[in-house]
Structures are given as C-alpha cells and as structure tokens.
Design a protein around this motif. Structure first.
Motif, mmCIF file in Angstrom:
data_model
loop_
_atom_site.group_PDB
_atom_site.id
_atom_site.type_symbol
_atom_site.label_atom_id
_atom_site.label_comp_id
_atom_site.label_asym_id
_atom_site.label_seq_id
_atom_site.Cartn_x
_atom_site.Cartn_y
_atom_site.Cartn_z
ATOM 1 N N VAL A 49 32.737 46.073 -48.579
ATOM 2 C CA VAL A 49 33.338 46.056 -47.248
ATOM 3 C C VAL A 49 34.291 47.250 -47.204
ATOM 4 C CG1 VAL A 49 34.674 44.757 -45.576
ATOM 5 C CG2 VAL A 49 33.255 43.541 -47.232
ATOM 6 N N VAL A 50 34.079 48.119 -46.230
ATOM 7 C CA VAL A 50 34.865 49.355 -46.200
ATOM 8 C C VAL A 50 36.139 49.145 -45.386
ATOM 9 C CG1 VAL A 50 34.883 51.791 -45.592
ATOM 10 C CG2 VAL A 50 32.767 50.723 -46.410
ATOM 11 N N ALA A 51 37.265 49.501 -45.982
ATOM 12 C CA ALA A 51 38.557 49.240 -45.338
ATOM 13 C C ALA A 51 38.754 50.084 -44.086
ATOM 14 C CB ALA A 51 39.688 49.496 -46.327
ATOM 15 N N GLU A 52 38.370 51.358 -44.146
ATOM 16 C CA GLU A 52 38.702 52.226 -43.005
ATOM 17 C C GLU A 52 37.897 51.897 -41.756
ATOM 18 O OE1 GLU A 52 38.043 56.412 -43.545
ATOM 19 O OE2 GLU A 52 35.913 56.186 -43.967
ATOM 20 N N SER A 53 36.682 51.333 -41.934
ATOM 21 C CA SER A 53 35.827 51.088 -40.774
ATOM 22 C C SER A 53 35.547 49.607 -40.524
ATOM 23 C CB SER A 53 34.487 51.803 -40.976
ATOM 24 O OG SER A 53 33.874 51.316 -42.157
ATOM 25 N N GLY A 54 35.795 48.773 -41.524
ATOM 26 C CA GLY A 54 35.407 47.368 -41.408
ATOM 27 C C GLY A 54 33.908 47.170 -41.544
ATOM 28 N N ARG A 55 33.251 48.149 -42.123
ATOM 29 C CA ARG A 55 31.784 48.114 -42.254
ATOM 30 C C ARG A 55 31.370 47.225 -43.420
ATOM 31 N NH1 ARG A 55 31.106 53.193 -40.963
ATOM 32 N NH2 ARG A 55 29.749 53.113 -39.155
ATOM 33 N N LEU A 56 30.456 46.309 -43.167
ATOM 34 C CA LEU A 56 29.873 45.508 -44.242
ATOM 35 C C LEU A 56 28.618 46.203 -44.744
ATOM 36 C CD1 LEU A 56 31.705 43.104 -43.461
ATOM 37 C CD2 LEU A 56 29.685 41.646 -43.612
ATOM 38 N N VAL A 57 28.465 46.301 -46.053
ATOM 39 C CA VAL A 57 27.272 46.933 -46.597
ATOM 40 C C VAL A 57 26.521 45.910 -47.447
ATOM 41 C CG1 VAL A 57 26.382 48.842 -47.969
ATOM 42 C CG2 VAL A 57 28.475 49.130 -46.638
ATOM 43 N N ILE A 58 25.252 45.742 -47.104
ATOM 44 C CA ILE A 58 24.416 44.769 -47.822
ATOM 45 C C ILE A 58 23.168 45.493 -48.303
ATOM 46 C CG2 ILE A 58 23.138 42.599 -47.652
ATOM 47 C CD1 ILE A 58 24.888 41.994 -45.137
ATOM 48 N N VAL A 59 22.880 45.394 -49.593
ATOM 49 C CA VAL A 59 21.664 46.037 -50.096
ATOM 50 C C VAL A 59 20.685 44.967 -50.570
ATOM 51 C CG1 VAL A 59 23.031 48.034 -50.808
ATOM 52 C CG2 VAL A 59 22.353 46.383 -52.520
ATOM 53 N N THR A 60 19.413 45.138 -50.195
ATOM 54 C CA THR A 60 18.355 44.259 -50.698
ATOM 55 C C THR A 60 17.093 45.094 -50.896
ATOM 56 O OG1 THR A 60 17.303 43.672 -48.590
ATOM 57 C CG2 THR A 60 19.199 42.342 -49.255
ATOM 58 N N ASN A 61 16.178 44.549 -51.652
ATOM 59 C CA ASN A 61 14.904 45.229 -51.822
ATOM 60 C C ASN A 61 13.794 44.585 -51.009
ATOM 61 O OD1 ASN A 61 15.081 47.579 -53.497
ATOM 62 N ND2 ASN A 61 15.823 46.201 -55.092
ATOM 63 N N GLU A 62 14.098 43.484 -50.350
ATOM 64 C CA GLU A 62 13.042 42.755 -49.658
ATOM 65 C C GLU A 62 13.229 42.744 -48.152
ATOM 66 O OE1 GLU A 62 12.975 38.946 -51.624
ATOM 67 O OE2 GLU A 62 13.230 39.944 -53.556
ATOM 68 N N GLY A 63 14.365 43.219 -47.688
ATOM 69 C CA GLY A 63 14.612 43.224 -46.248
ATOM 70 C C GLY A 63 14.923 41.845 -45.709
ATOM 71 N N ASN A 64 15.091 40.882 -46.606
ATOM 72 C CA ASN A 64 15.280 39.505 -46.132
ATOM 73 C C ASN A 64 16.626 39.307 -45.440
ATOM 74 O OD1 ASN A 64 16.130 39.932 -48.897
ATOM 75 N ND2 ASN A 64 16.705 37.776 -48.928
ATOM 76 N N SER A 65 17.641 40.029 -45.881
ATOM 77 C CA SER A 65 18.933 39.842 -45.215
ATOM 78 C C SER A 65 18.854 40.371 -43.787
ATOM 79 C CB SER A 65 20.047 40.529 -46.001
ATOM 80 O OG SER A 65 19.932 41.923 -45.893
ATOM 81 N N ARG A 66 18.063 41.405 -43.595
ATOM 82 C CA ARG A 66 17.874 41.962 -42.251
ATOM 83 C C ARG A 66 17.196 40.942 -41.331
ATOM 84 N NH1 ARG A 66 16.031 48.126 -41.745
ATOM 85 N NH2 ARG A 66 17.885 48.176 -43.030
ATOM 86 N N PHE A 67 16.196 40.236 -41.894
ATOM 87 C CA PHE A 67 15.555 39.178 -41.101
ATOM 88 C C PHE A 67 16.549 38.073 -40.769
ATOM 89 C CE2 PHE A 67 11.169 40.447 -42.587
ATOM 90 C CZ PHE A 67 10.713 40.721 -41.313
ATOM 91 N N CYS A 68 17.391 37.728 -41.765
ATOM 92 C CA CYS A 68 18.388 36.676 -41.530
ATOM 93 C C CYS A 68 19.255 37.032 -40.322
ATOM 94 C CB CYS A 68 19.291 36.488 -42.750
ATOM 95 S SG CYS A 68 18.473 35.714 -44.155
ATOM 96 N N LEU A 69 19.581 38.304 -40.198
ATOM 97 C CA LEU A 69 20.439 38.731 -39.096
ATOM 98 C C LEU A 69 19.662 38.916 -37.803
ATOM 99 C CD1 LEU A 69 22.804 41.315 -40.800
ATOM 100 C CD2 LEU A 69 22.871 38.826 -40.755
ATOM 101 N N ALA A 70 18.456 39.464 -37.922
ATOM 102 C CA ALA A 70 17.706 39.796 -36.705
ATOM 103 C C ALA A 70 17.223 38.542 -35.984
ATOM 104 C CB ALA A 70 16.522 40.690 -37.053
ATOM 105 N N ALA A 71 16.967 37.486 -36.760
ATOM 106 C CA ALA A 71 16.319 36.325 -36.151
ATOM 107 C C ALA A 71 17.295 35.234 -35.734
ATOM 108 C CB ALA A 71 15.287 35.752 -37.130
ATOM 109 N N THR A 72 18.565 35.396 -36.066
ATOM 110 C CA THR A 72 19.505 34.316 -35.739
ATOM 111 C C THR A 72 20.646 34.868 -34.869
ATOM 112 O OG1 THR A 72 20.821 34.713 -37.723
ATOM 113 C CG2 THR A 72 19.040 33.118 -37.912
ATOM 114 N N ARG A 73 21.372 33.980 -34.244
ATOM 115 C CA ARG A 73 22.434 34.378 -33.313
ATOM 116 C C ARG A 73 23.811 34.401 -33.979
ATOM 117 N NH1 ARG A 73 19.211 36.201 -30.559
ATOM 118 N NH2 ARG A 73 20.889 37.702 -30.499
#
Lengths: 254, 458
Positions: free
Chosen positions: B204-228
C-alpha cells in the motif's frame, strides 16, 4: 566485500594456533597438519595451553551466560596482538559474529571484538592474510570440497578451493546443490537427528554422484557427521580436513 | 536434549510429500538465483536498498499509518483498524452483513489464513470461496497451505486429480492444463454469483493510497470486476513510501517469490469506482490488521516486519525442503515462520522452533529485504532459555551447559576429561545426545592422543 575483510593486515609471521576442542580431543592430526602447514609458510606457531573451546555449543544452545564465560576464557587465553589461526570456519565465525552478538550489551564487548578482528580461519589466513596463491607438492586425487555453512560470506571457501586446485595431481569436482547445508549444525544434529540425517543423506548422494577420492572440508564437525552417516549406511567415504591435504601434498614434494 | 516433536513429525512424512516439497522448493530457489544474477550485476545492492526502505517504513509506522488512512479516505475507500484476529474477522463480517451478502470470493491472502477468516465466516453462514488455484485445492481438501506462495507445494498432480474426481469436478485426469481448466470452469460462475470480493495487498503506497496486488492467475481481478464490494485485508507493515518504490519491490518480489521477471497480473487500485468509470466495485474497504505486529514493532526484532512474504527463505532452506510447511506449528513456515511464530505467539508457545535450524545462513542470503534471520533465530534461542530459567524448565539442560562452561574454563579438567574419554572409548546407549547421534550415525575412531600431547612432545 566479504565479512572478514577490513581487518588488520598481517605483518609479522607469529601466529597463535586455536586448535579447537574437537581437533584437540578427537582429531589431533588435523591440528598437527595445521602446524606443519603454517610452519612451511614460515610462521612461528604458538599454542596457548590454556585454550579449550570457543563457546559456540552453549551460544547456539541459547545459554549465553555459559557461553560468555567460555568466550571470556578464550579472550584471556589468546591475549596480545598476534593473529589467531583456527582450522575451522565454524569456530572462526563464532569469534567474528557469535561472540559479538552475545556480548552486545556487555562491558567487555571491545575485547571480544578485538579477538574477532585478529581471528582467521586457516584457508582465509593463508590466501588473504599471507597472500599465498598456490600450493607446492603433489597429491593424486579427485577432491570434492564441502563448503561449510559458517564460511558463507567469508573468503574461506574460495581460498581453500584456490589452494587445492593449485596442487599438482588434484582435480576438484563440483558437487550438486553445493550451497545446501550438510545437516550437522552442532546441537541441531542431536536435537533433530532425523532432519539432520536427511540433510546429510542428500549431501552424500551428491558427493557419491561425482565419485571423488576424497571429501574435503574446513570443518571437522561437518566431516564427522557425514562420515558417521556414511559408515552407518555402509558407504565408503574418505574424508580429510584441507589442512591434511596441504600437509600430505608437501610431503610428496619432488 | 530430547528429540524434538518437529523431528518426529518430519520422520513420519509420506515419501511423496517429501519429494513434492523438495522438488518444488529446490526449483524455485534455483530459478530465482539465476534470474536475479542474470539480470542484475549485484542483486545484493537491491536487497540492501529494499531492506532500508522497509526498515524506514517500520521505524516510522506511526506517521505512515495516519498518512495512508488519509489518502485512502480521500480516494473514497473506508478504512478499518483491527487490533486482533477476531476484530479483523468481525470487521469483514460486519461489512458483509450490512450489505446482506452471503457469498464472498477470495483471492489469496496470508493475513486471512493468519486470522482464520474462512472458518469464521462459514460458521456465520457466509460462503468464502478461495479462487487462487492452490488455495482452492487446499479448501476443497480441507487441508492447510504449506508454503507462503505455493500453498499446495506438498501435493502432486495425482493427488489433485484424485481430489477433483472425488469432489465431482470430472473424471480422473492429472494433466496440469486439465486440472486448471476444471477449476476455472467451476470458479467462473462463482464470481458472478458472489456479493463481495476479498483480497490482500502486497503493498500500500503512502503517497498515493494505491493498493498493489500481484497474482499469476488474474483471480483477484475477477474478484473485483464481478462484485460491487471490495474488501482488502492488509497487515499494517505493508506500506511503501512512494509509488516509485514499486519499481524496486515488484522486480524483487516476482524474482524472489516465483522466479519471474514480473508477476503476470499487477493491479494498482486507487479507490472504488469513481463517477464516470464504467465498472469496478462501488464500495472499497481496507482493513488494517495488527494482530501482534505492534508487539513485534516494540521488540528487538522489528526488522521481521520488513518481510514481503515472498517465500524465498522457504525455498532455499534445507530444513524446509526436508520437512515441508505442515511440520511447522502456524500458517507461516520455514525460516520466516520460525522467527514470526515466537514473536506473534510468545517464545514459549513452541519453544523448539528457533532450534529447528542448523543455522546454515542460507535464508539470510536470499531475503529480498535482508532480514537477518539467522541472527534473530539465535536471539530467540537465548530468549527461550531465559524464559526456561524463569519458569525452572529444562533444568537438566541448563546444568549441562553450566558443566560445559565450567570444564571449558578449566583447561586441566578439559584435558583430563579428554584423556579419560579416549581411554574408555565412546559411551554407548540410546538416551540423551549420544543416543540421538547414534540413532543415525557412527562415531569416528578415537585417537590415542590429544593434540596437546603431541604438541608437548615436539
């Protein structure tokens, strides 16, 4: 940059031999070979008779009070300014790092660090202390060099490899996963005998795969563990400390 | 010294588990080393720099945490603070309850393992489905992860194919592509049914508040894209000062963890869906979890908090390679587990843990943030023995070390003991340290003299 660099350069040739408790009591020939090797190089070797152990067993066992008592004894025994040379990467590392750690909050930290700064593992002393780059004599053998873990980050393993490879007739053979520990680890070998032996078996598999005539190391602890495992399993394995190899090579000078 | 429980667990491991762990960790280490040294002249400089940056963060958490909170809030996220595991679980549950959510899709996060979130939610009627392939397999098998980044390093493909067959995911087929395909088919519609997505955050970057998540399967992206609703569970130590620090840390993390130049999916999340953006969760919650971390911060070993959970120390560790993660008592295993567990649970929780190491130093050589793990293991050993002394435990061992110290400060006694020992021969027996040595190894023949005998005769 290695962990042992930056120490006082070697000027004279007087050295104090720290034989180590293991060599003094059980591997007299390793210490005797160390003396021959140092004297061949023109060193005047002293053996302070009060010496016993560097204190590492109690240090690694977590009993730092007991360990500090032994370290203080060692500091008193190896007084003066002459370098202390020890045929063990493990005992040397205890005096560079371990003792300094357990004396961090002690009033005599300075004296302990002082001993650490003039303590040398034998191979490191020969190559980096005295500037010797090659070794005379002859020994016809394929040698596998086990790089003991306590020489990580120091110049010792490279130094020993350089010396061994320079001997006429010696062929160094690389063993697989050389960076992996043999599983000795002092008290670890008796606290966790199964894991220790499993690690040793892996090392032995790699050693046997390259079929050396000799398995050589700078630490008798590793060798005692590996040769003990090999003996139990009925595997033929000749082990030597590198000081013995250097000494034997000298004896076959033309 | 008794043979330790960890040693007994290790002795009982099935051969195929040992093989899977050994091969998985060895290849991870070897590829990592090659990649780092092929790409950088001196990777150790990068490790030093990364260690200094994280140490700076750790030393200044008191100012970084409020700064991060302010950025996240300004970006539209809601920030929660959880002092304990239970508080963290409650925070997740109350977010879900407020939305009437019943189904949660989860990306991989070690913090959720640490706080045992899935169990907590399931007991309250919420399905928390793991979507990382390894974690999905662990969940399907009611198993536990045995590695920080390779949760199923202890399983081989035959075991997975059998599990899938048993779980109704298709007839036995152990081809890795087919295994992945079947998990994918099962999971795909689960994303669409889910009410919320939960992830961790690598940084989590202090200056921007940016969360960084790394995966090799793209599953976290689906978790975010498909839910509210996006919930991120984050340890309070995960902060980096600046966005530009990511260049260093993403390069080091991918190489150290999975031996990749870059992880396949790197997500940078700056907040929930803003007005005008086509998609993304409407709500974003960031739960900062302490759960013992401030105790570590207050200790002498606060450098442990630099850890970026890459698993490199597990892969190189000769002990981990032989015993795997399940021989360790907590979710964090290997060298980092051996120093994290006593810090989080107290040194007496599993006092053998810092001793389950040959102190070979391999972990210290690979840590991307240069945590001096061997040194901390030694300090913890001393802490364990001090606690033993206070509680009058292991008195025989203490006596043994005192006898050792007495002998080693009396050279004549040491010499005499050696002489008696050599004349009597090695003791035998199956008890104590000698018994433990002899359980696996022979002893060398005893010499006739000590070295000092030889020296005096010169």
């Amino acid at each position: 940059m290695t962990l042992t660099s930056g120490r006082a350069p070697v000027t004279g040739k007087r050295v104090q031999l720290m034989a180590t408790c293991l060599c003094d009591a059980f591997h007299d020939d390793v210490a005797a070979a160390t003396v021959e090797v140092l004297e061949h190089l023109g060193c005047e070797v002293a053996f302070p008779e009060g010496q016993t152990c560097c204190g590492q067993p109690a240090f690694n066992g977590g009993d730092w009070d007991s360990s500090r008592r032994v370290v203080r004894h060692t500091v008193r025994t190896f007084s003066g300014d002459d370098p202390v040379v020890v045929p063990s990467g493990s005992c040397a590392a205890m005096l560079f790092h371990g003792a300094a750690l357990e004396f961090e909050h002690e009033p005599d930290l300075g004296a302990v660090q002082g001993l650490g700064r003039r303590t040398w593992e034998l191979g490191d002393y020969i190559v980096n202390g005295l500037g010797v780059r090659s070794w005379p004599g002859r020994l016809d053998a394929a040698i596998a060099l086990h790089r003991s873990c306590h020489t990580r980050g120091t110049g010792s393993s490279e130094a020993v490899a350089l010396l061994l490879a320079s001997i006429d007739g010696v062929r160094l053979v690389e063993i697989g996963e050389a960076e992996q520990c043999c599983g000795f680890g002092g008290t670890f070998s008796v606290g966790f005998p199964h894991i220790s032996a499993a690690m040793g078996d892996l090392k032995l598999d790699h050693v046997r795969a390259v079929r050396p005539d000799l398995l050589v190391s700078g630490d008798t602890g590793c060798l005692m563990h590996l040769s003990g495992l090999a003996a139990r399993e009925g595997i033929k394995l000749r082990t030597m400390h590198f000081a013995q190899v250097l000494r034997d090579a000298l004896r076959k000078r033309g | 010294m008794r043979t330790q429980p960890i040693d007994q667990v290790a002795a009982g491991l099935p051969a195929e588990t040992k093989t899977a762990v050994y091969e998985g960790s060895k290849i991870g280490h070897e590829k990592r080393t090659k990649l780092l040294f092929d790409h950088y002249g001196d990777p150790n400089r990068l490790r030093t720099l990364a260690g200094e940056i994280k140490q700076h963060v750790v030393e200044n958490l008191d100012t970084y945490l409020p700064a991060v909170e302010a950025r996240l809030v300004a970006n539209g996220a809601k920030v929660h603070w959880a002092a304990t595991a239970e508080a963290a679980c409650e925070a997740v549950y109350s977010i879900l309850k407020a939305r009437g959510a019943k189904k949660l899709v989860k990306a991989k996060t070690m913090v959720s393992e640490e706080i045992e979130l899935a169990d907590y939610l399931e007991k309250r009627g919420i399905e928390a489905l793991e979507t990382d392939l390894g974690e999905f397999i662990v969940q399907l098998d009611h198993d536990h992860p045995s590695h920080i980044i390779k949760p199923i390093i202890h399983k081989n493909r035959r075991q997975i194919a059998e599990l899938f067959e048993k779980s109704g995911l298709g007839a036995y087929d152990d081809e890795p592509g087919m295994i992945t395909q079947r998990a994918r088919q099962f999971l795909r519609h689960k994303y669409l049914e889910a009410d919320a997505g939960l992830t961790g955050a690598n940084f989590v970057v202090a200056e921007s508040g940016r969360l960084v998540i790394v995966t090799n399967e793209g599953n976290s992206r689906f978790c975010l894209a498909a839910t509210r609703c996006h919930i991120a569970l984050v340890g309070i130590e995960k902060i980096l000062p600046r966005d530009r620090d990511l260049a260093l840390f993403l390069n080091l993390l991918a190489r150290s963890g999975t031996a990749q130049q870059l992880t396949v999916y790197n997500e940078f999340i700056l907040g929930p869906r803003a007005a005008g953006q086509p998609d993304g969760p409407d709500e974003m919650h960031v739960i900062f979890v302490d759960n013992g971390r401030t105790d570590v911060l207050a200790s002498d070993c606060r450098e442990i908090l630099r850890c970026i959970r890459c698993g490199a120390c597990l892969n190189t560790c000769p002990v981990y390679r032989k015993i795997g993660g399940h021989s360790f008592p907590w979710v964090y295993s290997g060298p980092i587990g051996a120093i994290l567990t006593p810090q989080f649970m107290g040194v007496q929780h599993e006092p053998a843990l810092p001793f389950a190491s040959s102190l070979c130093g391999a972990c210290g050589e690979v840590c991307p943030v240069k945590i001096d793990i061997p040194k901390i293991l030694l300090e913890l050993r001393s802490d364990v023995k001090k606690a033993d002394a206070r509680e009058h435990k292991n008195r025989l061992e203490k006596l043994g070390f005192r006898a050792f110290a007495w002998m080693m400060t009396h050279p004549r006694i040491f010499e005499m003991a050696g002489r008696i020992g050599r004349s009597m021969g090695w003791p035998s027996g199956n008890k104590g340290p000698m018994g433990a040595w002899l359980s696996e190894r022979d002893l060398p023949p005893l010499p006739a003299h000590s070295f000092r005998d030889l020296w005096r005769r010169r």
